[in-house]
Motif scaffolding. Structure first.
Motif, PDB file in Angstrom:
ATOM      1  N   SER A 290      15.783  22.184 -12.716  1.00 49.02           N
ATOM      2  CA  SER A 290      14.699  21.185 -12.743  1.00 49.02           C
ATOM      3  C   SER A 290      13.670  21.465 -13.831  1.00 49.02           C
ATOM      4  O   SER A 290      12.934  20.567 -14.247  1.00 49.02           O
ATOM      5  N   ARG A 291      13.594  22.706 -14.304  1.00 48.70           N
ATOM      6  CA  ARG A 291      12.604  23.057 -15.324  1.00 48.70           C
ATOM      7  C   ARG A 291      13.123  22.896 -16.749  1.00 48.70           C
ATOM      8  O   ARG A 291      12.358  23.066 -17.706  1.00 48.70           O
ATOM      9  N   ASN A 292      14.426  22.591 -16.888  1.00 47.05           N
ATOM     10  CA  ASN A 292      15.029  22.505 -18.214  1.00 47.05           C
ATOM     11  C   ASN A 292      15.283  21.052 -18.602  1.00 47.05           C
ATOM     12  O   ASN A 292      15.498  20.186 -17.744  1.00 47.05           O
ATOM     13  N   ASP A 293      15.308  20.812 -19.898  1.00 46.22           N
ATOM     14  CA  ASP A 293      15.633  19.471 -20.382  1.00 46.22           C
ATOM     15  C   ASP A 293      17.142  19.286 -20.413  1.00 46.22           C
ATOM     16  O   ASP A 293      17.919  20.195 -20.110  1.00 46.22           O
ATOM     17  N   ALA A 294      17.574  18.084 -20.816  1.00 43.35           N
ATOM     18  CA  ALA A 294      18.998  17.751 -20.781  1.00 43.35           C
ATOM     19  C   ALA A 294      19.799  18.633 -21.734  1.00 43.35           C
ATOM     20  O   ALA A 294      20.896  19.092 -21.398  1.00 43.35           O
ATOM     21  N   ASN A 295      19.287  18.878 -22.919  1.00 41.75           N
ATOM     22  CA  ASN A 295      20.018  19.692 -23.899  1.00 41.75           C
ATOM     23  C   ASN A 295      20.188  21.129 -23.401  1.00 41.75           C
ATOM     24  O   ASN A 295      21.254  21.732 -23.564  1.00 41.75           O
ATOM     25  N   THR A 296      19.132  21.665 -22.791  1.00 35.40           N
ATOM     26  CA  THR A 296      19.215  23.032 -22.276  1.00 35.40           C
ATOM     27  C   THR A 296      20.216  23.127 -21.140  1.00 35.40           C
ATOM     28  O   THR A 296      21.010  24.075 -21.066  1.00 35.40           O
ATOM     29  N   ARG A 297      20.197  22.144 -20.241  1.00 36.95           N
ATOM     30  CA  ARG A 297      21.158  22.156 -19.128  1.00 36.95           C
ATOM     31  C   ARG A 297      22.590  22.066 -19.646  1.00 36.95           C
ATOM     32  O   ARG A 297      23.491  22.737 -19.133  1.00 36.95           O
ATOM     33  N   LYS A 298      22.795  21.235 -20.683  1.00 39.64           N
ATOM     34  CA  LYS A 298      24.129  21.111 -21.261  1.00 39.64           C
ATOM     35  C   LYS A 298      24.583  22.429 -21.871  1.00 39.64           C
ATOM     36  O   LYS A 298      25.733  22.860 -21.685  1.00 39.64           O
ATOM     37  N   MET A 299      23.669  23.076 -22.602  1.00 38.92           N
ATOM     38  CA  MET A 299      24.008  24.352 -23.227  1.00 38.92           C
ATOM     39  C   MET A 299      24.351  25.412 -22.181  1.00 38.92           C
ATOM     40  O   MET A 299      25.323  26.165 -22.329  1.00 38.92           O
ATOM     41  N   LEU A 300      23.581  25.462 -21.085  1.00 39.12           N
ATOM     42  CA  LEU A 300      23.827  26.451 -20.044  1.00 39.12           C
ATOM     43  C   LEU A 300      25.146  26.194 -19.323  1.00 39.12           C
ATOM     44  O   LEU A 300      25.882  27.135 -18.992  1.00 39.12           O
ATOM     45  N   ASN A 301      25.456  24.928 -19.069  1.00 39.58           N
ATOM     46  CA  ASN A 301      26.728  24.602 -18.429  1.00 39.58           C
ATOM     47  C   ASN A 301      27.910  24.960 -19.325  1.00 39.58           C
ATOM     48  O   ASN A 301      28.935  25.454 -18.848  1.00 39.58           O
ATOM     49  N   GLU A 302      27.761  24.694 -20.625  1.00 38.05           N
ATOM     50  CA  GLU A 302      28.830  25.078 -21.553  1.00 38.05           C
ATOM     51  C   GLU A 302      28.998  26.596 -21.585  1.00 38.05           C
ATOM     52  O   GLU A 302      30.117  27.103 -21.684  1.00 38.05           O
ATOM     53  N   LYS A 303      27.887  27.321 -21.497  1.00 32.50           N
ATOM     54  CA  LYS A 303      27.959  28.781 -21.463  1.00 32.50           C
ATOM     55  C   LYS A 303      28.695  29.251 -20.221  1.00 32.50           C
ATOM     56  O   LYS A 303      29.542  30.163 -20.282  1.00 32.50           O
ATOM     57  N   LYS A 304      28.394  28.638 -19.081  1.00 28.80           N
ATOM     58  CA  LYS A 304      29.068  29.017 -17.831  1.00 28.80           C
ATOM     59  C   LYS A 304      30.557  28.713 -17.918  1.00 28.80           C
ATOM     60  O   LYS A 304      31.395  29.555 -17.543  1.00 28.80           O
ATOM     61  N   GLN A 305      30.919  27.517 -18.428  1.00 24.03           N
ATOM     62  CA  GLN A 305      32.331  27.161 -18.539  1.00 24.03           C
ATOM     63  C   GLN A 305      33.060  28.089 -19.494  1.00 24.03           C
ATOM     64  O   GLN A 305      34.221  28.440 -19.275  1.00 24.03           O
ATOM     65  N   SER A 306      32.373  28.501 -20.563  1.00 25.12           N
ATOM     66  CA  SER A 306      32.985  29.439 -21.502  1.00 25.12           C
ATOM     67  C   SER A 306      33.287  30.770 -20.831  1.00 25.12           C
ATOM     68  O   SER A 306      34.359  31.362 -21.056  1.00 25.12           O
ATOM     69  N   MET A 307      32.366  31.253 -19.999  1.00 29.41           N
ATOM     70  CA  MET A 307      32.603  32.509 -19.291  1.00 29.41           C
ATOM     71  C   MET A 307      33.748  32.373 -18.299  1.00 29.41           C
ATOM     72  O   MET A 307      34.563  33.292 -18.135  1.00 29.41           O
ATOM     73  N   ILE A 308      33.827  31.221 -17.599  1.00 31.48           N
ATOM     74  CA  ILE A 308      34.920  31.000 -16.648  1.00 31.48           C
ATOM     75  C   ILE A 308      36.261  30.981 -17.372  1.00 31.48           C
ATOM     76  O   ILE A 308      37.250  31.568 -16.914  1.00 31.48           O
ATOM     77  N   LYS A 309      36.303  30.314 -18.534  1.00 30.03           N
ATOM     78  CA  LYS A 309      37.549  30.259 -19.307  1.00 30.03           C
ATOM     79  C   LYS A 309      37.983  31.663 -19.732  1.00 30.03           C
ATOM     80  O   LYS A 309      39.159  32.020 -19.628  1.00 30.03           O
ATOM     81  N   GLU A 310      37.029  32.433 -20.202  1.00 27.99           N
ATOM     82  CA  GLU A 310      37.380  33.769 -20.677  1.00 27.99           C
ATOM     83  C   GLU A 310      37.868  34.638 -19.517  1.00 27.99           C
ATOM     84  O   GLU A 310      38.837  35.405 -19.662  1.00 27.99           O
TER      85      GLU A 310
END
Length: 258
Positions: free
Chosen positions: A70-90
């Motif tokens: 809730s404290r982050n903007d749309a771009n930040t949330r997108k970046m964090l989700n991509e980071k999480k998905q990248s870790m899951i893939k690895e």
């Protein structure tokens, strides 16, 4: 974008996951050089433990991500989700690599099962899965974990309630025992007081008995003297007892007046 600017907790978790990924990479490289089957098995077990720890950290990362969403903007949330998905893939790539080694060695996969890894269907190479598939599966696993946590919380709360009731019962029993001890002390004091009173009464009764016995002896003596006087009124031994001496004889005068 620096994760520390978003959340120090996210940055710390991301750093721990990166360390585990480096250890996994070095571990699998070392595994390729090991020829002994037993040593390979031990190495795989160590790598499995690291993957379990990595899975746990990714879940913590996702939990912290939801709390700061809730404290982050749309771009930040997108970046964090991509980071999480990248870790899951690895992580899934290492899981797949481990499974491949187990199949080559014809050993049972120690990482399979309902509570290990991200599930058999997720043990895929990153290139064969879309981001949406990874996200859906990850969210499903997170929901199952949340449900397990809720059940654990309920068990803990039930345990706390039982402990509270037990403590209250113990407190009531302790107070009751304290009252019983006080009553026993009072009874003991009353018994001691009654014992002293009985002893005093006993001494008084003994004294009264002695007096009565003495009076009885005096009465018996008087009665005996009276009986002796009646039977033998001329007994000289009792002449001097007042009231028991025989009456004096009439004396006649030697002369009589004219």
């Amino acid at each position: 974008m620096d994760l520390a600017a978003v959340s120090e907790e996210l940055a710390e978790i991301e750093g721990q996951i990166a360390d585990i990924f480096r250890a996994l990479s070095n571990g699998f490289q070392k595994l390729e050089k090991i020829k002994d089957v037993n040593r390979q098995s031990r190495q795989l077990e160590e790598l499995t433990d690291k993957m379990r720890e990595c899975k746990r950290l990714i879940k913590e990362f996702d939990t912290e991500l939801k709390e700061t969403e809730s404290r982050n903007d749309a771009n930040t949330r997108k970046m964090l989700n991509e980071k999480k998905q990248s870790m899951i893939k690895e992580l899934n790539s290492y899981v797949a690599l481990k499974k491949h080694n187990l199949e080559n060695n014809k050993r049972v996969d120690l990482f399979d099962g309902p509570s290990e890894g991200f599930g058999e269907e997720n043990v895929l190479l990153a290139s064969s899965m879309t981001n949406q598939q990874l996200m859906d599966r990850g969210n499903q696993m997170m929901d199952e974990t949340d449900q397990s946590i809720d059940r654990a919380k309920k068990v803990v709360q039930d345990t706390v309630d039982v402990g509270t009731e037990t403590a209250a019962a113990l407190k009531a029993q302790t107070e009751q025992m304290s009252r019983i001890v006080n009553e026993l002390d009072s009874i003991h004091f009353s018994i001691q007081k009654a014992s002293k009173l009985v002893k005093e009464i006993g001494r008084q009764v003994a004294t009264d008995k002695c007096i009565m016995a003495l009076l009885f002896l005096i009465v018996i003596g008087v009665i005996a003297i009276i009986i002796v006087k009646i039977v033998n009124p001329n007994n000289k031994d009792i002449r001097d007892i007042p009231g028991l001496a025989p009456p004096a004889m009439n004396r006649r005068l030697l002369w009589t007046p004219n």
